[in-house]
Scaffold this motif. Sequence first.
Motif, PDB file in Angstrom:
ATOM      1  N   TRP A   1      -8.902   9.060  -0.156  1.00  0.00           N
ATOM      2  CA  TRP A   1      -7.941   8.086  -0.662  1.00  0.00           C
ATOM      3  C   TRP A   1      -6.499   8.578  -0.582  1.00  0.00           C
ATOM      4  CZ3 TRP A   1     -10.942   4.451  -0.125  1.00  0.00           C
ATOM      5  CH2 TRP A   1     -12.227   4.398  -0.669  1.00  0.00           C
ATOM      6  N   TYR A   2      -6.273   9.881  -0.574  1.00  0.00           N
ATOM      7  CA  TYR A   2      -4.899  10.379  -0.547  1.00  0.00           C
ATOM      8  C   TYR A   2      -4.159   9.857   0.676  1.00  0.00           C
ATOM      9  CZ  TYR A   2      -0.855  13.426  -0.287  1.00  0.00           C
ATOM     10  OH  TYR A   2       0.433  13.884  -0.199  1.00  0.00           O
ATOM     11  N   SER A   3      -4.779   9.949   1.836  1.00  0.00           N
ATOM     12  CA  SER A   3      -4.132   9.528   3.079  1.00  0.00           C
ATOM     13  C   SER A   3      -3.804   8.042   3.056  1.00  0.00           C
ATOM     14  CB  SER A   3      -5.034   9.839   4.278  1.00  0.00           C
ATOM     15  OG  SER A   3      -5.287  11.218   4.368  1.00  0.00           O
ATOM     16  N   VAL A   4      -4.753   7.245   2.579  1.00  0.00           N
ATOM     17  CA  VAL A   4      -4.542   5.801   2.503  1.00  0.00           C
ATOM     18  C   VAL A   4      -3.460   5.476   1.482  1.00  0.00           C
ATOM     19  CG1 VAL A   4      -5.628   3.590   1.988  1.00  0.00           C
ATOM     20  CG2 VAL A   4      -6.917   5.369   3.190  1.00  0.00           C
ATOM     21  N   SER A   5      -3.522   6.136   0.330  1.00  0.00           N
ATOM     22  CA  SER A   5      -2.537   5.897  -0.725  1.00  0.00           C
ATOM     23  C   SER A   5      -1.128   6.242  -0.256  1.00  0.00           C
ATOM     24  CB  SER A   5      -2.898   6.725  -1.964  1.00  0.00           C
ATOM     25  OG  SER A   5      -1.942   6.559  -2.982  1.00  0.00           O
ATOM     26  N   TYR A   6      -1.008   7.355   0.468  1.00  0.00           N
ATOM     27  CA  TYR A   6       0.285   7.763   1.018  1.00  0.00           C
ATOM     28  C   TYR A   6       0.839   6.673   1.932  1.00  0.00           C
ATOM     29  CZ  TYR A   6       3.482  10.149   4.246  1.00  0.00           C
ATOM     30  OH  TYR A   6       4.560  10.488   5.033  1.00  0.00           O
ATOM     31  N   PHE A   7      -0.009   6.159   2.813  1.00  0.00           N
ATOM     32  CA  PHE A   7       0.415   5.150   3.781  1.00  0.00           C
ATOM     33  C   PHE A   7       0.831   3.855   3.076  1.00  0.00           C
ATOM     34  CE2 PHE A   7      -0.772   2.106   7.324  1.00  0.00           C
ATOM     35  CZ  PHE A   7       0.351   2.398   8.082  1.00  0.00           C
ATOM     36  N   ILE A   8       0.042   3.450   2.077  1.00  0.00           N
ATOM     37  CA  ILE A   8       0.359   2.231   1.332  1.00  0.00           C
ATOM     38  C   ILE A   8       1.699   2.378   0.610  1.00  0.00           C
ATOM     39  CG2 ILE A   8      -0.339   0.786  -0.622  1.00  0.00           C
ATOM     40  CD1 ILE A   8      -3.242   1.368   0.153  1.00  0.00           C
ATOM     41  N   GLU A   9       1.908   3.539  -0.007  1.00  0.00           N
ATOM     42  CA  GLU A   9       3.161   3.784  -0.732  1.00  0.00           C
ATOM     43  C   GLU A   9       4.367   3.671   0.197  1.00  0.00           C
ATOM     44  OE1 GLU A   9       5.394   7.452  -3.098  1.00  0.00           O
ATOM     45  OE2 GLU A   9       3.223   7.518  -2.795  1.00  0.00           O
ATOM     46  N   LYS A  10       4.246   4.234   1.390  1.00  0.00           N
ATOM     47  CA  LYS A  10       5.336   4.159   2.361  1.00  0.00           C
ATOM     48  C   LYS A  10       5.572   2.722   2.823  1.00  0.00           C
ATOM     49  CE  LYS A  10       6.571   8.525   3.037  1.00  0.00           C
ATOM     50  NZ  LYS A  10       7.965   9.014   2.885  1.00  0.00           N
ATOM     51  N   LEU A  11       4.491   1.997   3.079  1.00  0.00           N
ATOM     52  CA  LEU A  11       4.613   0.623   3.563  1.00  0.00           C
ATOM     53  C   LEU A  11       5.281  -0.284   2.538  1.00  0.00           C
ATOM     54  CD1 LEU A  11       1.189  -0.086   5.339  1.00  0.00           C
ATOM     55  CD2 LEU A  11       3.425   0.169   6.418  1.00  0.00           C
ATOM     56  N   ARG A  12       4.972  -0.058   1.271  1.00  0.00           N
ATOM     57  CA  ARG A  12       5.461  -0.955   0.224  1.00  0.00           C
ATOM     58  C   ARG A  12       6.979  -0.913   0.053  1.00  0.00           C
ATOM     59  NH1 ARG A  12       0.444  -0.412  -4.100  1.00  0.00           N
ATOM     60  NH2 ARG A  12      -0.589  -2.329  -3.410  1.00  0.00           N
ATOM     61  N   LYS A  13       7.620   0.069   0.646  1.00  0.00           N
ATOM     62  CA  LYS A  13       9.080   0.112   0.584  1.00  0.00           C
ATOM     63  C   LYS A  13       9.697  -1.011   1.417  1.00  0.00           C
ATOM     64  CE  LYS A  13       9.391   5.098  -0.229  1.00  0.00           C
ATOM     65  NZ  LYS A  13       9.904   6.399   0.283  1.00  0.00           N
ATOM     66  N   ASP A  14       8.979  -1.428   2.468  1.00  0.00           N
ATOM     67  CA  ASP A  14       9.527  -2.433   3.384  1.00  0.00           C
ATOM     68  C   ASP A  14       8.660  -3.676   3.537  1.00  0.00           C
ATOM     69  OD1 ASP A  14      11.839  -0.829   4.289  1.00  0.00           O
ATOM     70  OD2 ASP A  14      10.299   0.461   5.164  1.00  0.00           O
ATOM     71  N   TYR A  15       7.409  -3.605   3.045  1.00  0.00           N
ATOM     72  CA  TYR A  15       6.493  -4.719   3.267  1.00  0.00           C
ATOM     73  C   TYR A  15       5.784  -5.106   1.972  1.00  0.00           C
ATOM     74  CZ  TYR A  15       7.061  -3.116   8.104  1.00  0.00           C
ATOM     75  OH  TYR A  15       7.580  -2.720   9.314  1.00  0.00           O
ATOM     76  N   ASP A  16       5.309  -6.329   1.937  1.00  0.00           N
ATOM     77  CA  ASP A  16       4.494  -6.825   0.835  1.00  0.00           C
ATOM     78  C   ASP A  16       3.035  -6.559   1.189  1.00  0.00           C
ATOM     79  OD1 ASP A  16       3.353  -8.118  -1.287  1.00  0.00           O
ATOM     80  OD2 ASP A  16       3.760 -10.146  -0.543  1.00  0.00           O
ATOM     81  N   CYS A  17       2.457  -5.511   0.609  1.00  0.00           N
ATOM     82  CA  CYS A  17       1.104  -5.076   0.975  1.00  0.00           C
ATOM     83  C   CYS A  17       0.069  -5.637   0.002  1.00  0.00           C
ATOM     84  CB  CYS A  17       1.020  -3.555   0.985  1.00  0.00           C
ATOM     85  SG  CYS A  17       2.111  -2.779   2.192  1.00  0.00           S
ATOM     86  N   ILE A  18      -0.936  -6.274   0.554  1.00  0.00           N
ATOM     87  CA  ILE A  18      -2.017  -6.845  -0.241  1.00  0.00           C
ATOM     88  C   ILE A  18      -3.307  -6.123   0.128  1.00  0.00           C
ATOM     89  CG2 ILE A  18      -3.312  -8.935  -0.802  1.00  0.00           C
ATOM     90  CD1 ILE A  18      -0.836 -10.519   0.121  1.00  0.00           C
ATOM     91  N   ILE A  19      -3.927  -5.458  -0.847  1.00  0.00           N
ATOM     92  CA  ILE A  19      -5.155  -4.705  -0.596  1.00  0.00           C
ATOM     93  C   ILE A  19      -6.360  -5.598  -0.855  1.00  0.00           C
ATOM     94  CG2 ILE A  19      -6.531  -2.699  -1.260  1.00  0.00           C
ATOM     95  CD1 ILE A  19      -3.948  -1.354  -2.158  1.00  0.00           C
ATOM     96  N   VAL A  20      -7.245  -5.693   0.123  1.00  0.00           N
ATOM     97  CA  VAL A  20      -8.472  -6.479  -0.014  1.00  0.00           C
ATOM     98  C   VAL A  20      -9.655  -5.615   0.397  1.00  0.00           C
ATOM     99  CG1 VAL A  20      -7.328  -8.694   0.350  1.00  0.00           C
ATOM    100  CG2 VAL A  20      -8.206  -7.424   2.320  1.00  0.00           C
ATOM    101  N   GLY A  21     -10.845  -6.010  -0.043  1.00  0.00           N
ATOM    102  CA  GLY A  21     -12.032  -5.212   0.226  1.00  0.00           C
ATOM    103  C   GLY A  21     -12.750  -5.557   1.505  1.00  0.00           C
ATOM    104  N   SER A  22     -12.405  -6.699   2.116  1.00  0.00           N
ATOM    105  CA  SER A  22     -13.111  -7.139   3.315  1.00  0.00           C
ATOM    106  C   SER A  22     -12.198  -7.995   4.180  1.00  0.00           C
ATOM    107  CB  SER A  22     -14.361  -7.936   2.927  1.00  0.00           C
ATOM    108  OG  SER A  22     -14.928  -8.572   4.048  1.00  0.00           O
ATOM    109  N   VAL A  23     -12.478  -8.017   5.467  1.00  0.00           N
ATOM    110  CA  VAL A  23     -11.738  -8.874   6.391  1.00  0.00           C
ATOM    111  C   VAL A  23     -11.921 -10.340   6.012  1.00  0.00           C
ATOM    112  CG1 VAL A  23     -11.555  -9.595   8.809  1.00  0.00           C
ATOM    113  CG2 VAL A  23     -11.916  -7.189   8.252  1.00  0.00           C
TER     114      VAL A  23
END
Length: 330
Positions: free
Chosen positions: A22-44
Amino acid sequence: MKTKKYIVIAAYNSELAKRQPWYSVSYFIEKLRKDYDCIIVGSVKDIPKTFTGEVIKVFSLKDIITFDSFRSRKYKLTYFCSLPIYNFSSFFCLGLNNLLRNIQDLYRLIIISLIPKSLICNVFSNADSVIFISDETYNLFSTLNNKLHLIPFKKDNWGGGNNIEIKRDKVAYLGPPFETRGFDIALNLFNKIEGYECKVITRIERDSLKKRLINYSNNSSNVKFILGMLSREELLKELSDVKILVLPFRVVMSELPIVVLEAAELGIQIITTKECGVSSIKNFPGVIINKKDIPIDILDKVELKLANQSFFDEVEKINSIFWSKYNGKD
């Protein structure tokens, strides 16, 4: 108004975001949220059918099996690959006994290793881009034209502990007692070398690991064992006098083990394998070995560089290139 992006990751647990994977994913999400509206979902399936922006899918075994379902998509697809991809022969270094002992942790990786790399490459090629976080896997798919390389790590997460002035003279292993991580290789080295104080900092998360640890520790009377789930402050204290960390990974469960980068930030030198995911980066702070054994004189070849700053300068360059390419593709 920020551009919307969907991030698909099954069973994401923000409480475990400081640990792999989860660290790698969390890092990426944190960076993205500075410029994008990120919505986390469990499935396509949770993505609106009319969505035409970018979907970031954390790559899994299921994506290899069902990749045809993405062909008719209207959105841009990016795979975030923190999943190790091995050839089946890569598991031979464990030996049969260790392979069977760790099978419950390895079976997904073994299944993937039996899938032709050409098929996996086709899955990746169907995406608009693929983000790799390990230099080993990034180089494995050398023919991909849509690959990107990111090193998900944020410095200064020790609260200034990397500036501790103390005599560093100990050698240590840090992590659970898994043969996949080379726990037995490290102990074998500790039992042979002279002139160094050695310690093992490990946690026992399953009852089955207690017996395994006892079997190893009974033959390691000259090694100090620190057991339990340590707090960050307690862990920092244990690492503050460590000169060399021995992490001879045979196989990693999730790529880019964060322990390597956190140790480097503290000025510790690392003896590890290419499985660490950053071995090809210039100025790596330590020595890269093979997976079989560690020469007894290896410790004498490691030079102590307290800052390791030149290594992190290279990490920053790689990440700067990544974000430039990633943001430029929108």
